[in-house]
Every structure is written in structure tokens, then in C-alpha cells.
Scaffold this active site. Structure first.
Site, short mmCIF file in Angstrom:
data_model
loop_
_atom_site.label_atom_id
_atom_site.label_comp_id
_atom_site.label_asym_id
_atom_site.label_seq_id
_atom_site.Cartn_x
_atom_site.Cartn_y
_atom_site.Cartn_z
N GLU A 45 11.59 66.05 143.29
CA GLU A 45 11.45 67.20 144.18
C GLU A 45 9.99 67.37 144.58
O GLU A 45 9.08 66.96 143.83
CB GLU A 45 11.95 68.45 143.44
N GLU A 193 21.98 74.98 144.59
CA GLU A 193 22.03 76.25 143.84
C GLU A 193 22.22 77.41 144.82
O GLU A 193 21.41 78.35 144.85
CB GLU A 193 20.78 76.42 142.95
N TYR A 259 20.46 73.20 132.19
CA TYR A 259 19.24 72.81 131.49
C TYR A 259 19.35 73.15 130.00
O TYR A 259 20.16 74.00 129.62
CB TYR A 259 18.04 73.52 132.11
N GLU A 316 21.47 68.11 138.03
CA GLU A 316 20.23 68.57 137.37
C GLU A 316 20.55 68.81 135.91
O GLU A 316 21.46 69.60 135.59
CB GLU A 316 19.68 69.85 138.01
O1 AHR Z 1 14.39 71.26 138.73
C1 AHR Z 1 13.72 72.45 138.99
C2 AHR Z 1 14.60 73.48 139.68
O2 AHR Z 1 15.64 73.88 138.85
C3 AHR Z 1 15.30 73.03 140.94
O3 AHR Z 1 14.49 73.09 142.05
C4 AHR Z 1 16.42 74.01 141.05
O4 AHR Z 1 17.54 73.48 141.71
C5 AHR Z 1 16.71 74.38 139.61
O5 AHR Z 1 16.78 75.74 139.43
#
Ligand code: AHR
Length: 513
Positions: A45, A193, A259, A316
Site C-alpha cells: 500500500e 473495508e 489482524y 489482509e
Molecule cells: O494494512 C493497513 C490498513 O489496515 C489497510 O489500509 C486497511 O485496509 C486496514 O484497516
């Protein structure tokens, strides 16, 4: 006295049990789905030094590069065969206007990257540069279009610019900018998102927008990308429920993000290094949660899409810690340790287990951001433990998954978390080799193992082991090889093969039955 004797007996029987090997039996005659190589995908990104500095240095840089992309990093990434690369975001995708990134560099407009640190986005890396990087890496591309702040026309024209074959105005413009042939675009995301930074939408509203936008995501026959709808995150199921019920005919895949935060608290996520054991186990407990979650996610898809046409793109994932002190919090800089490598292996096992639906996963992110493969500082580069986990699992790309029976796996428990001390995944490689990936999640206890194939003990194993002296061992510029794979071998004697999996380790083996 009686009490003392009882305790001694109990301790003795526990010790005896601890010495019992864990039995691993690979069911080689029961092949499961193919593990799509795209499960080993990456994400880059426009965020911090994820692109600028880390990958892109510009053609005039003193750092050796090929058309602006730094050669050391590209070569390192080539070695892990990046199967697919997602770009330009993330949150950045929903503020990115592709026309800013084409044409002569000097005329490209600088913009503010409002998602990440409020820095100037020079637009030096745009469509042509990104496609060049993907070609240098030999990766498929996964472009995320801007649904949040763009227009349908803008998205439709971007896809036409990339793929048009004939003598149209957009194809002419592409040619004038230096690219004659259309590019192949394999995956096309509509929004990112959308429940959050992509527009704070509700799933029903997004489904309507997606229906509209996907109508205009056109490309020539033979070069139509898979269309990807932006799904939910965490343990949330509402998005996949709505999208798979309402727009399944118009999409090929639905995304999901999760995450791994040691504390689960976005305000204070936990440190990347010098963390307590409680944060080792809490981080490694996340993939188990994802496993359970994916089972529920798949139940919904199986109900709404019994023909099993829809894929899950877990686009992600990875660790997310408190930012490295002294860095801009908006750049998501964090250190990468042995914990990250074990975490990566646990994710791979989960994705393999759900390979029937999970057809892509993208670690966040490839260079310098979050759980990165590569860290750079000016001309210096270092490969992280996570990079080595990816490298060790290369033979799993496009392998056929095989069920594994485990018996006698001890639990690793600390505080409120309890996870199996052993995680395993087996497959038959595209070249016919029998593969076994193992992770010992316990930071202190080695595990004796007994490996069998279809109930029969194996002759030998060879492979690579990744471990280190401490949970937070890492590679630094001045000590780049503290955490690196070591070769591993074991041979049966007397018909028995004894293998000990060291504490806090990842082991990838080729098994010789
Ligand atoms: O990976 C960092 C961020 O995490 C991304 O831009 C977003 O999609 C997510 O919240």
C-alpha cells in the site's frame, strides 16, 4: 506423608506423559483441495515506506534499481515467488485517483495521503510503474478500485485503460504513455473495508453500490479479472451473509480482514519486542479464532452458494503492534521477530485447512509496514523471520492438501489462553513430494514426535527449521541472520523415526515414507 507420595506419583506420571511423543499420521490417500498459491500473496500500500523508499527509489537513485524499483528488494521477493500482489491499498485505495499516476512524472499532481500520516503522495508510482513491478516479480495483480471517493466512470475507464485491445482513446493514451499491449489483470476489488475507512457503509447499501459498479467493470473476453467484493472483518458475519445472498451472481470472491493484536485493544496493541509470554500466547491464539470463524463463514457460503463458486480472499492478515518508538504512528512501522514467523505458519495451516474456499490471502504488508517480509533503511535491507516462514513454505504453493491426524498433542495454556502446543499441515507438492509443516507454539517445551504416513512409520525426513533463543529474536541490519532456517534431517533406526520439534519453532519437512 501420604499427600507427598501422591504428589510425587502425580509428577512422575505427568513427566512420563510429557515424554510420550505426539503421533502425526498423514492421510496421503485422502487428498483434499489444492492450496491455491495465491494464499501466499502479498499486499503493498502507499503507506509509510511500504512503496516509497522500501521498493521504489526512482530510476536516478544511487541504490541499484530497475526502472525505479530497487533490485535488492525485488530479488529477495522474487525468491519467495510472490504469486499475487494487491495494490494500491487498503484505505489508500479509496482515495486514489488513477489519473494522478499516469503520464510524465513531472506533471503528476502531488496529493496528501490523508489515510497514512498526512504526507505528500507524489504519485511517482502509478499504474505503469506498479504493473512493471508485478512483471518484474512475475506476480498476478490484484488492483483495488476506489469506490469510497471515486466514480463508476473513473473505475470503468481505469479498467479499460489497462485492458483495451483496439484503437480506443484510452488504449491510445496507454500506448502514448509507453505500453502497447494490454496488461492482464487477474483480480479487481471494488472498494476496501467499506464498513470503515472505505465509506462506513452498511452491507445492504454496499451490496447495492457493488451491483451498480460491477456492471461497469468491463474488460475484453479472455482478460476479465475476477471481481472481488469488500467483505467484513474480525468475527463479523453480517457482511458475508448479505453479500453472498444478494450479489453472488456478480462477484467471484468476497474479502475478509483480520489482524493479530496481542491485547485485542487498538489503543494499546502490545509491543513488537520485549513482550511478556502472555502476549506471545495471545498473539498466537488469533489463528485458532480465525479457524473457527472461517468454519462459520463457510457455512454461510455453503448455504447461499451451494455450487461453491464464491471464493474467500483473506486479503489482509498479520500482526499489528504498537508503532516502533520514534516513528510516525501513521507509517505502521513495527519490528518482526520469531513470534511473527510462528504466527505466519499458524495462518498458513488455517488457510490450507480452508483451501476449498480460501483462494487468496495477502499478508499486510510486503515491505516496511506491519508484518513485513523485508525492512529497509536507505540502501540497507534485511529479511525478517516472516520472510523465512514464507520461503520455507514455498513447496506448499499449489500443493494438494492432505488431512493429518494428531494424537497426544498437549495444550499450551497461560492465563485465559489455551492453544494446542502443536499445529500441523500436510500436502502433496506439485512435484509429488510429501510435505509436512509443523509449528511448536510453546516457548519452552520441545515436542517429541512420531511421524507416520497411513499408519506406517516413515524412513526419513529432511527440511528446514526456524527457531531462536528468545521469543523476540529478530534480524537487524547489523545482525541479519539471527533468525534464519537451518537444515534439518532425521533417519529411522530400527523402523522408528524419532524427531524432536524444538520449542517456539517452525519446521517444514519433506517426508520419505
Ligand atoms: O494494512 C493497513 C490498513 O489496515 C489497510 O489500509 C486497511 O485496509 C486496514 O484497516
Amino acid at each position: 506423608m501420604k499427600q507427598l507420595l501422591l504428589s510425587i506419583c502425580l509428577a512422575a506420571s505427568l513427566a512420563a506423559r510429557a515424554a510420550e511423543p505426539v503421533r502425526i499420521d498423514i492421510q496421503a490417500d485422502q487428498p483434499g483441495p489444492v492450496i491455491a498459491r495465491q494464499i501466499y500473496g502479498q499486499f503493498a500500500e502507499h503507506l509509510g515506506a511500504g512503496i516509497y523508499g522500501g521498493l521504489w527509489v526512482g530510476a536516478d537513485s544511487r541504490i541499484p534499481n530497475v526502472r525505479g524499483w530497487r533490485s535488492d528488494v525485488v530479488n529477495a521477493l522474487k525468491a519467495i515467488k510472490v504469486p499475487v500482489l494487491r495494490w494500491p491499498g487498503g484505505c489508500f485505495a479509496d482515495e486514489y485517483h488513477w489519473r494522478d499516476g499516469i503520464g510524465p512524472q513531472a506533471r503528476r499532481p502531488p496529493r496528501v495521503n490523508t489515510s497514512w500520516g498526512g504526507v505528500i503522495e507524489p504519485n511517482a508510482v502509478g499504474t505503469h510503474e506498479f504493473m512493471d513491478l508485478a512483471e518484474q516479480l512475475g506476480s498476478e495483480v490484484y488492483i483495488n478500485a476506489n469506490l469510497g471517493s471515486g466514480t463508476v466512470q473513473e473505475m470503468a475507464e481505469w479498467l479499460e485503460y489497462l485492458t483495451a485491445e483496439g484503437d480506443t482513446a484510452l488504449a491510445r493514451e496507454r500506448r502514448a504513455n509507453g505500453r502497447d499491449k494490454p496488461w492482464k489483470i487477474q483480480h479487481w476489488g471494488i472498494g476496501n473495508e467499506s464498513w470503515g475507512c472505505g465509506g462506513h457503509m452498511k452491507p445492504g447499501y454496499y451490496a447495492d453500490l457493488y451491483r451498480h459498479w460491477s456492471t461497469f467493470a468491463k474488460a475484453p473476453r479472455g482478460n476479465r479479472p475476477k471481481l472481488v467484493a469488500s467483505g467484513g472483518q474480525g468475527l463479523e458475519l453480517n457482511w458475508v451473509e448479505t453479500l453472498s445472498a444478494e450479489i453472488k451472481q456478480r462477484m467471484d470472491a468476497v474479502t475478509h480482514h483480520q489482524y493479530s493484536l496481542p491485547t485485542r485493544d487498538w489503543e494499546k496493541k502490545g509491543s513488537a519486542i520485549a513482550f511478556p509470554e502472555a502476549e506471545w500466547i495471545s498473539t498466537l491464539a488469533v489463528p485458532q479464532t480465525i479457524d473457527g470463524y472461517l468454519a462459520k463463514h463457510r457455512e454461510i457460503l455453503d448455504r447461499n452458494d451451494p455450487a461453491r463458486k464464491l471464493a474467500i480472499y483473506f486479503d489482509e492478515w498479520g500482526s499489528w503492534y504498537d508503532p516502533e518508538p520514534g516513528t510516525d504512528a501513521g507509517f505502521l512501522v513495527q519490528r518482526n521477530t520469531l513470534r511473527d514467523a510462528v504466527l505466519a505458519a499458524l495462518h498458513f495451516h488455517v488457510f490450507h485447512r480452508h483451501a476449498e474456499r480460501v483462494k487468496m490471502a495477502n499478508i499486510a504488508q510486503m515491505v516496511n509496514v506491519l508484518q513485513a517480509m523485508v525492512v529497509t533503511d536507505q540502501e540497507r535491507m534485511v529479511l525478517t523471520p516472516s520472510y523465512h516462514a514464507f520461503a520455507m513454505h514455498l513447496p506448499f504453493q499449489d500443493a494438494t492438501s492432505l488431512p493429518v491426524k494428531l494424537a497426544g498433542v498437549p495444550a499450551y495454556t497461560l492465563g485465559q489462553h489455551s492453544i494446542p502446543a502443536l499445529s500441523a499441515s500436510a500436502a502433496k507438492g506439485a512435484d509429488g513430494r510429501l510435505l509436512l509443516s509443523l509449528a511448536n507454539t510453546h516457548p519452552g517445551n520441545p515436542l517429541p514426535l512420531q511421524i507416520a504416513v497411513g499408519g506406517k512409520s516413515v524412513r526419513a525426513v529432511t527440511g528446514q527449521l526456524l527457531t531462536a533463543a528468545t521469543m523476540d529474536a529478530e534480524n537487524r541490519f547489523e545482525a541479519p541472520d539471527r533468525v534464519r532456517p537451518q537444515s534439518f534431517k532425521a533417519q529411522a533406526t530400527g523402523g522408528q523415526l524419532a524427531v524432536t520439534l524444538p520449542a517456539k519453532s517452525v519446521l517444514v519437512l519433506e517426508v520419505q515414507p
